[in-house]
Scaffold this active site. Structure first.
Site, short mmCIF file in Angstrom:
data_model
loop_
_atom_site.label_atom_id
_atom_site.label_comp_id
_atom_site.label_asym_id
_atom_site.label_seq_id
_atom_site.Cartn_x
_atom_site.Cartn_y
_atom_site.Cartn_z
N HIS B 129 3.90 -4.29 10.71
CA HIS B 129 4.11 -2.83 10.74
C HIS B 129 5.41 -2.45 10.02
O HIS B 129 5.41 -1.57 9.16
CB HIS B 129 4.16 -2.37 12.21
CG HIS B 129 4.46 -0.92 12.38
ND1 HIS B 129 3.48 0.03 12.60
CD2 HIS B 129 5.62 -0.22 12.34
CE1 HIS B 129 4.03 1.22 12.69
NE2 HIS B 129 5.34 1.11 12.55
N GLU B 130 6.50 -3.12 10.36
CA GLU B 130 7.80 -2.74 9.78
C GLU B 130 7.85 -3.05 8.28
O GLU B 130 8.45 -2.30 7.51
CB GLU B 130 8.95 -3.42 10.52
CG GLU B 130 9.04 -3.07 12.01
CD GLU B 130 9.06 -1.59 12.33
OE1 GLU B 130 9.36 -0.77 11.44
OE2 GLU B 130 8.75 -1.23 13.48
N HIS B 133 6.48 -0.17 6.43
CA HIS B 133 7.47 0.89 6.16
C HIS B 133 8.37 0.49 4.98
O HIS B 133 8.65 1.29 4.10
CB HIS B 133 8.37 1.12 7.38
CG HIS B 133 7.71 1.86 8.49
ND1 HIS B 133 6.97 3.01 8.31
CD2 HIS B 133 7.68 1.62 9.83
CE1 HIS B 133 6.53 3.45 9.48
NE2 HIS B 133 6.94 2.61 10.42
N HIS B 139 3.78 6.33 9.10
CA HIS B 139 2.95 6.11 10.28
C HIS B 139 1.55 6.70 10.07
O HIS B 139 1.39 7.70 9.37
CB HIS B 139 3.60 6.77 11.51
CG HIS B 139 4.66 5.91 12.10
ND1 HIS B 139 5.74 6.41 12.79
CD2 HIS B 139 4.82 4.56 12.10
CE1 HIS B 139 6.50 5.42 13.19
NE2 HIS B 139 5.98 4.28 12.77
#
Lengths: 94, 191
Positions: B129-130, B133, B139
């Site tokens: 997930h990170e 980014h 998101h």
């Protein structure tokens, strides 16, 4: 307990936490720096609806157990709305 | 250093080779340092597989485009950690001139791997997930996206995990498809 749609009446502390959470994740703007005043409760309700829509919940604007459970769940610290200063889309356009 | 980081951040959108560095580790964790390093490798591989991106581990901070840190509480970027639960991590977009490439994880989480959700937070899942980014993804509201902001339990086995349709579309829009690159470059590579 299993999350349900039962509304939860928040205490004053919980209301403050709710507003803090909504501001932290981009659903409510921060208080006006000149007056220090927070948003009207209708703005908070709309922010809760927006949060519920984004999370795939029914957007009732009511902080029910399901909404509360999601707000208390582990998550990424970045906001969902109004991403950090320069969004990837903006950067790409540049 | 700031100038160098800004230059690297701006150029990251157009680069295929991205250097990463694991700078700090949680002070107490059931996961060994080597396991954490492996999970970083596999989490990056998730984003590399469908794209022309290639990730390389480096030792020096100057060479690192992505730097992973396990940090405690307030750590000076406006996104303080809050102990176990709550905020588990964050990372900065390539467009952020001062903080691009920073991938921060809460050192106080109970980081786990191949454990039931009740045992802690799956490190591989949060890393995927990170890194999303750090590569420019926002998101997502989709329940099937790894970019959904809420931790939903372990995403899957690092050896077999692949991105969902929406994440795949977004990352390939940003960086192109691996197969496309090979097709474009094929004539130049042929003897």
């Amino acid at each position: 307990p299993t999350p349900s749609s039962a509304p939860v009446t928040p205490t004053e502390d919980e209301s403050t936490q709710l507003v803090d959470w909504l501001m932290k994740y981009g659903y409510l703007p921060p208080p006006d720096p000149s007056t220090g005043q927070l948003q009207a409760w209708t703005a908070v309700t709309n922010a809760v609806k927006s949060m519920q829509r984004f999370a795939g919940l029914k957007d009732s604007g009511v902080v029910d157990e399901e909404t509360m459970a999601l707000m208390n769940s582990p998550r990424c610290s970045l906001p969902d709305q109004g991403e950090p200063s320069q969004s990837p889309a903006n950067s790409k356009a540049r | 250093n700031i100038k160098r980081r800004r230059r690297r951040a701006i150029s990251m959108w157009t680069r295929r080779n991205i250097n990463w560095r694991l700078h700090t580790y949680p002070s107490s964790s059931h996961l060994s340092r080597e396991m954490i390093r492996s999970l970083v490798f596999y989490a990056l591989r998730v984003w590399a597989e469908p794209t022309p991106l290639e990730f390389h581990e480096v030792g020096s901070p100057e060479a690192a485009d992505l730097q992973v840190d396990f940090l405690h509480g307030y750590h000076g970027d406006g996104y303080p950690f809050d102990g176990a639960g709550g905020a588990v991590g964050h990372a900065f977009f390539p467009s952020d001139p001062d903080r691009a490439g920073g991938v921060h994880l809460d050192a106080e989480e109970e980081w786990t791997f191949r454990q039931p959700a009740s045992e802690g937070t799956d490190l591989f899942t949060v890393l995927v997930h990170e890194f999303g980014h750090a590569l420019g993804l926002s998101h997502s509201s989709s329940r099937h996206s790894v970019m959904r902001p809420y931790y939903q339990g372990p995403a899957g086995d690092p050896l077999h995990y692949s991105l969902g349709a929406q994440d795949l579309e977004t990352i390939t829009q940003l960086y192109g498809k691996r197969n496309q690159l090979l097709a474009t470059e094929a004539p130049h590579r042929a003897p």
